[in-house]
Design a protein around this motif. Sequence first.
Motif, PDB file in Angstrom:
ATOM      1  N   UNK A 187       4.890  26.443 -47.602  1.00 35.69           N
ATOM      2  CA  UNK A 187       4.813  26.111 -46.173  1.00 35.69           C
ATOM      3  C   UNK A 187       4.162  27.263 -45.429  1.00 35.69           C
ATOM      4  N   UNK A 188       3.354  26.926 -44.435  1.00 37.20           N
ATOM      5  CA  UNK A 188       2.761  27.914 -43.553  1.00 37.20           C
ATOM      6  C   UNK A 188       2.986  27.468 -42.112  1.00 37.20           C
ATOM      7  N   UNK A 189       3.446  28.396 -41.288  1.00 31.60           N
ATOM      8  CA  UNK A 189       3.720  28.065 -39.883  1.00 31.60           C
ATOM      9  C   UNK A 189       3.096  29.151 -39.002  1.00 31.60           C
ATOM     10  N   UNK A 190       2.279  28.720 -38.055  1.00 26.96           N
ATOM     11  CA  UNK A 190       1.577  29.618 -37.130  1.00 26.96           C
ATOM     12  C   UNK A 190       2.129  29.424 -35.725  1.00 26.96           C
ATOM     13  N   UNK A 191       2.442  30.534 -35.066  1.00 28.55           N
ATOM     14  CA  UNK A 191       2.952  30.494 -33.697  1.00 28.55           C
ATOM     15  C   UNK A 191       2.099  31.384 -32.810  1.00 28.55           C
ATOM     16  N   UNK A 192       1.898  30.944 -31.585  1.00 26.27           N
ATOM     17  CA  UNK A 192       1.212  31.770 -30.588  1.00 26.27           C
ATOM     18  C   UNK A 192       1.923  31.632 -29.253  1.00 26.27           C
ATOM     19  N   UNK A 193       2.343  32.770 -28.696  1.00 25.01           N
ATOM     20  CA  UNK A 193       2.969  32.782 -27.382  1.00 25.01           C
ATOM     21  C   UNK A 193       1.887  32.715 -26.307  1.00 25.01           C
ATOM     22  N   UNK A 194       2.098  31.855 -25.344  1.00 20.97           N
ATOM     23  CA  UNK A 194       1.129  31.675 -24.265  1.00 20.97           C
ATOM     24  C   UNK A 194       1.595  32.297 -22.964  1.00 20.97           C
ATOM     25  N   UNK A 195       2.781  32.933 -22.996  1.00 18.50           N
ATOM     26  CA  UNK A 195       3.317  33.545 -21.788  1.00 18.50           C
ATOM     27  C   UNK A 195       4.303  32.636 -21.090  1.00 18.50           C
ATOM     28  N   UNK A 196       5.280  33.252 -20.408  1.00 19.73           N
ATOM     29  CA  UNK A 196       6.293  32.527 -19.629  1.00 19.73           C
ATOM     30  C   UNK A 196       7.061  31.516 -20.480  1.00 19.73           C
ATOM     31  N   UNK A 197       7.244  31.860 -21.748  1.00 22.61           N
ATOM     32  CA  UNK A 197       7.993  30.971 -22.627  1.00 22.61           C
ATOM     33  C   UNK A 197       7.188  29.853 -23.237  1.00 22.61           C
ATOM     34  N   UNK A 198       5.922  29.697 -22.850  1.00 24.13           N
ATOM     35  CA  UNK A 198       5.073  28.668 -23.439  1.00 24.13           C
ATOM     36  C   UNK A 198       4.638  29.103 -24.840  1.00 24.13           C
ATOM     37  N   UNK A 199       4.490  28.132 -25.720  1.00 23.22           N
ATOM     38  CA  UNK A 199       4.171  28.444 -27.105  1.00 23.22           C
ATOM     39  C   UNK A 199       3.496  27.253 -27.754  1.00 23.22           C
ATOM     40  N   UNK A 200       2.578  27.538 -28.660  1.00 19.80           N
ATOM     41  CA  UNK A 200       2.034  26.492 -29.521  1.00 19.80           C
ATOM     42  C   UNK A 200       2.312  26.906 -30.962  1.00 19.80           C
ATOM     43  N   UNK A 201       2.547  25.921 -31.809  1.00 16.81           N
ATOM     44  CA  UNK A 201       2.763  26.215 -33.223  1.00 16.81           C
ATOM     45  C   UNK A 201       2.263  25.052 -34.066  1.00 16.81           C
ATOM     46  N   UNK A 202       1.851  25.387 -35.263  1.00 16.62           N
ATOM     47  CA  UNK A 202       1.381  24.393 -36.221  1.00 16.62           C
ATOM     48  C   UNK A 202       2.029  24.684 -37.562  1.00 16.62           C
ATOM     49  N   UNK A 203       2.469  23.639 -38.239  1.00 14.55           N
ATOM     50  CA  UNK A 203       3.171  23.769 -39.511  1.00 14.55           C
ATOM     51  C   UNK A 203       2.560  22.828 -40.533  1.00 14.55           C
ATOM     52  N   UNK A 204       2.316  23.356 -41.733  1.00 13.08           N
ATOM     53  CA  UNK A 204       1.876  22.522 -42.848  1.00 13.08           C
ATOM     54  C   UNK A 204       2.713  22.880 -44.071  1.00 13.08           C
ATOM     55  N   UNK A 205       3.155  21.863 -44.811  1.00 13.00           N
ATOM     56  CA  UNK A 205       3.811  22.154 -46.082  1.00 13.00           C
ATOM     57  C   UNK A 205       3.443  21.115 -47.130  1.00 13.00           C
ATOM     58  N   UNK A 206       3.455  21.588 -48.369  1.00 11.53           N
ATOM     59  CA  UNK A 206       3.225  20.735 -49.533  1.00 11.53           C
ATOM     60  C   UNK A 206       4.436  20.875 -50.448  1.00 11.53           C
ATOM     61  N   UNK A 207       4.923  19.766 -50.942  1.00  9.78           N
ATOM     62  CA  UNK A 207       6.109  19.771 -51.796  1.00  9.78           C
ATOM     63  C   UNK A 207       5.896  18.849 -52.975  1.00  9.78           C
ATOM     64  N   UNK A 208       6.406  19.262 -54.126  1.00 11.19           N
ATOM     65  CA  UNK A 208       6.315  18.454 -55.337  1.00 11.19           C
ATOM     66  C   UNK A 208       7.671  18.427 -56.026  1.00 11.19           C
ATOM     67  N   UNK A 209       8.091  17.237 -56.451  1.00 13.36           N
ATOM     68  CA  UNK A 209       9.352  17.073 -57.166  1.00 13.36           C
ATOM     69  C   UNK A 209       9.098  16.305 -58.461  1.00 13.36           C
ATOM     70  N   UNK A 210       9.767  16.760 -59.517  1.00 12.23           N
ATOM     71  CA  UNK A 210       9.672  16.085 -60.816  1.00 12.23           C
ATOM     72  C   UNK A 210      11.069  15.961 -61.422  1.00 12.23           C
TER      73      UNK A 210
END
Length: 648
Positions: free
Chosen positions: A242-265
């Motif tokens: 999993x990778x998660x990116x966060x960026x603070x925009x000020x005054x509590x504002x924030x953007x974030x993006x998350x991607x994950x890959x999972x495999x089960x056997x």
Amino acid sequence: MSFLDDIPVVLSAARLVQPLKDAPGAVTVIDRAMIRASGARDVAELLTWVPGFQVGRKNGATALTTYHGLSDDAPRRMLVRVDGRSAYSPYFISGIEWAKISVDIDDIERIEVFRGSNAAAYGSNAFLGVVNIITRPAADTPRYRVRITEGENGIQERVLSTRQQIGDVTARLTVDRQGDNGLAPIDDTYRNQRVDARIDWQLAPDQELEFHLGFVDGRARTGSSDVTDPERSIDNTTSFGQIRWRKQLGLGDEIKATYFHQEERAVDAYTIPFLTFLVQQGIPAPVATFQMALLGIAPNGGVDVDYATRSLRDDIEFEHLLHPHSDLRLSWGAGLREDRVTSAQIFSTDDNITIRHARLFANTEWQAGPRWTLNAGAMLEKTNDTGPRLSPRLAANYHAWPDTTLRAAVSRAYRNLTPFERQADLRFYESSTGKLVRQSFQPSPGLRPERVTTREIGLRQEWRDGRSAVDLRLFDERIEDMLRRDTTATNATAPVLSGALWNGESPRYYNGGYAKIRGAELTGLYRPTHDTWIGGHYASVDINSNDEFADRSAPNEQFSVFAATELFAGWHMSISHHFVGSMQWYTQEKYRLKPYRQTHLRLARRFAAAGVRGELAVGVERFTDDIADYLPTLTRPTQAYATLRLEY
């Protein structure tokens, strides 16, 4: 986030950081100090501290958890999330498989349990509740950590964790091995090996990147004396990135993006001797041998069973937190997910079953005045199996006094069905002739998602700046289009052993059920210091359904009391006592459980020397008596254990 230990807020109820008194529903928070004092070795055990939850063990490796009943041995009406990643695995039967979570319990910062439907924030799998697991930042963990546990019934743990920092990058790696000898009287010993890593990279003062990696290899004994379910070993592996990116925009504002890959056997294969199988069905051996000869089946013929499974998940999500006005906060975003599932035995095809899921969500909090907090939100979802579904929620919190809050909420949610529920097609063939001898489940086309409408009112009274509180929740949950099973003529080719082994009918699902769940939950916590508290909860649940199995799938009453204190310098003691009324897991009509009580004790000595912090703890689980919490024939024994923790 260790600073949150003493602040009464939640991070995930509406995807906003909120005081508990402003949350749009009832939330139970279990922090790091409570986790350690509990002595629990996995998260599932901690849910006994949450009102309305039923916790059991199908076998040593498989924990069962459900909220307000309606669950068989494959719970699937509740969501579990770990650091923003869905740990819900709705591919085959169960939706929650606790043994596949790679996070070590000492790496958890806090657990937030939203009691009630939260599909407006997290989608259809949050049908009756959400368990959000939030891990500690890598920088907030010791440089080196070791934990060793030994106990009765084969309890054994070996955990090693290290934290390293290079410039703006901090990384934590945890490896562990865990297991015990399971339940009496079956052979269900298990051993899980896990690797979990978190890497935090501070790209800039206002920007960070998180990497999460995990791997679990679970090996367990399973099976019974039934020839169709022989004793054997199974192997399950799960890996994710999993990778998660966060960026603070000020005054509590924030953007974030998350991607994950999972495999089960999963690997689970065996052979059923055909003659033995027929004899077990009550057919005399000479008659069975004659029938096999007529069918051209050799005396040593058999049925090869191979429950091998493979599933892949890719998920990407974007989220934006903003404050358009001083008294208005908003979280909105969108996500896409693709699941690919393969099991020739379960679906009678070697092809992938692909499920694509798109979602769009928004949740807002409006401080409408000095006494009013309004929460509104909705999730719009669409899959390639169903049309668009909207899950809305509206909640109002009235602060009658600074520490007294009245709340009311109403929501609608849908549960998207699993591939097993829609497309299971379990056919078994005699290996030498290829003849069909049984179809134990058939596809169920045309199913509609289950639907729940939830209404609740509540009261929260706080003391000591919110660190101590009493919370009352009164609820009414109405589930429609609930799945039921019936048995109908098979859609497979004609059975070759009609009347002897298989009558040509097999089960499938249909939307014929409803359930009305009403009741009350009362929780209380008095916490004068971080390490000293006394708390408890009481839950009363009544289920009225057209399915008699559902009516009894939750106890009418249950309660818990738990406490911890520092006896004197360096010595800590904790105790918990739980009562669960009579119930039965869904479809287990012959196996109603008697009411039971269980008490856990733990005594710990903490010490420090030469820069090393340590703790030696001894505990006893279920010290009053053995209990049966899934089937009356399967008991969980009294177990004593000792744990040594060292941190540097």
